[in-house]
Enzyme design. Structure first.
Site, PDB file in Angstrom:
ATOM      1  N   ALA A  72     -18.530   1.122   5.548  1.00  0.00           N
ATOM      2  CA  ALA A  72     -18.145  -0.157   4.953  1.00  0.00           C
ATOM      3  C   ALA A  72     -18.010  -0.076   3.433  1.00  0.00           C
ATOM      4  CB  ALA A  72     -19.155  -1.230   5.331  1.00  0.00           C
ATOM      5  N   ASP A  89     -10.215   8.613  12.621  1.00  0.00           N
ATOM      6  CA  ASP A  89      -8.960   9.199  13.107  1.00  0.00           C
ATOM      7  C   ASP A  89      -7.759   8.404  12.604  1.00  0.00           C
ATOM      8  OD1 ASP A  89     -10.709  10.840  14.577  1.00  0.00           O
ATOM      9  OD2 ASP A  89     -10.690   9.416  16.248  1.00  0.00           O
TER      10      ASP A  89
END
Length: 309
Positions: free
Chosen positions: A224, A253
């Site tokens: 975050a 990814d």
């Protein structure tokens, strides 16, 4: 074209439950089962971003048939090497009440020497038609830690740039072949360099060391908190907006897919990591790993700041 290589492809199955507790029966309220593995997630996002892509790697058994069929349904080109055994299942349990995710990952098939030789020939062929080859994820049993280094060298000799998103010994060995881009997290880069990093200053020093070794792009994801990104000798801080994450699996990814797409488009170093971070955050808004929408990516991209560190 972008080629992605997933050596330990999987069926990613996600269960949504109201409350997941140990040692009791849980009723699943929603289930998603799709072709998975880190490289396949990269391929899925790259295709959603409009890039031509081919997914490669190893598949096995009935699960391997499901993976191929699922990619056909999604319109993702693939060229896998079939091996004996059974491709793995990767289970994710999303607990709505507690906001947690629990993952169970099978080991996958054992790879024999003849299958490794077949894969190497396939990587050379695909790299010859690609601008970038992305090597992602864990090594199956039977694969030596040096395999990524060998494949990166083959890809580069065929004219493609190589991207490596791995960990542990596979990442350490892969660096010897000088991939264009790596994306370790903060724990992986500490293990890679064998020294503690208790602050962002320490992580920035690690990034600079890896760039001095010859890695042009070194991106350390910080969840975050965004990322620290090194490119062409400079380190930048990437700050991302707060989002209400649904399922963060596959966000790394998606970040790789975004960065490779931006590299293919000739964007600046700052915008390469900015676009990658936008794709990673956009993925977390979806239940299924490896899915983004143009609207989410563009909206988040506008709110990301990239500053010199």
């Amino acid at each position: 074209m972008i080629t992605t290589v997933t050596l330990n492809a999987a069926i990613d199955k996600t269960y949504s439950v109201k409350s997941f507790e140990m040692d009791r029966v849980s009723r699943v309220t929603d289930m998603i089962a799709v072709p998975g593995g880190k490289g396949i997630n990269v391929a899925r996002v790259a295709r959603l971003l409009g890039e031509p892509v081919t997914a490669a790697g190893f598949v096995a058994g009935f699960n391997g048939q499901f993976i191929r069929s699922g990619l056909d349904t999604e319109g993702i080109s693939h060229d896998f090497t079939e091996v004996p055994g059974e491709s793995r299942l990767c289970l994710t349990v999303l607990d709505a009440d507690n906001g947690t995710q629990t993952e169970l990952l099978e080991p996958g098939p054992v790879i024999a020497e003849n299958s490794l030789l077949t894969l190497k020939e396939k990587v050379k062929e695909l790299a010859g038609r690609s601008t970038h080859v992305c090597f992602s994820g864990s090594l199956p049993l039977g694969c030596p830690p040096s395999l990524y280094a060998e494949l990166i060298t083959l890809a580069r000799e065929a004219g493609a740039e190589a991207v490596l998103d791995a960990s542990g010994d596979a990442l350490a060995a892969g660096l010897e072949a000088m991939p264009l881009l790596i994306k370790p997290n903060e724990h992986e880069i500490v293990r890679l360099l064998g020294r503690p990093a208790s602050s962002d200053d320490d992580l920035a020093a690690c990034i600079r060391e890896l760039m001095q070794r010859g890695i042009r792009h070194v991106v350390v994801s910080l969840g975050a908190r965004g990322a620290l990104a090194g490119s062409s000798g400079r380190v930048r801080r990437v700050a991302i907006p707060a989002i209400r994450a649904v399922n963060p699996v596959g966000s790394g990814d998606a970040m790789v897919a975004g960065m490779v797409t931006a590299l293919r488009q000739g964007r600046s170093d700052a915008d390469v990591v900015r676009f990658g971070a936008a794709c990673g955050s956009a993925n977390a808004l979806q239940k299924q790993a490896g899915v983004v929408t143009d609207e989410d990516v563009e909206r988040i991209f506008r709110d990301i700041t990239v500053t010199d560190y």
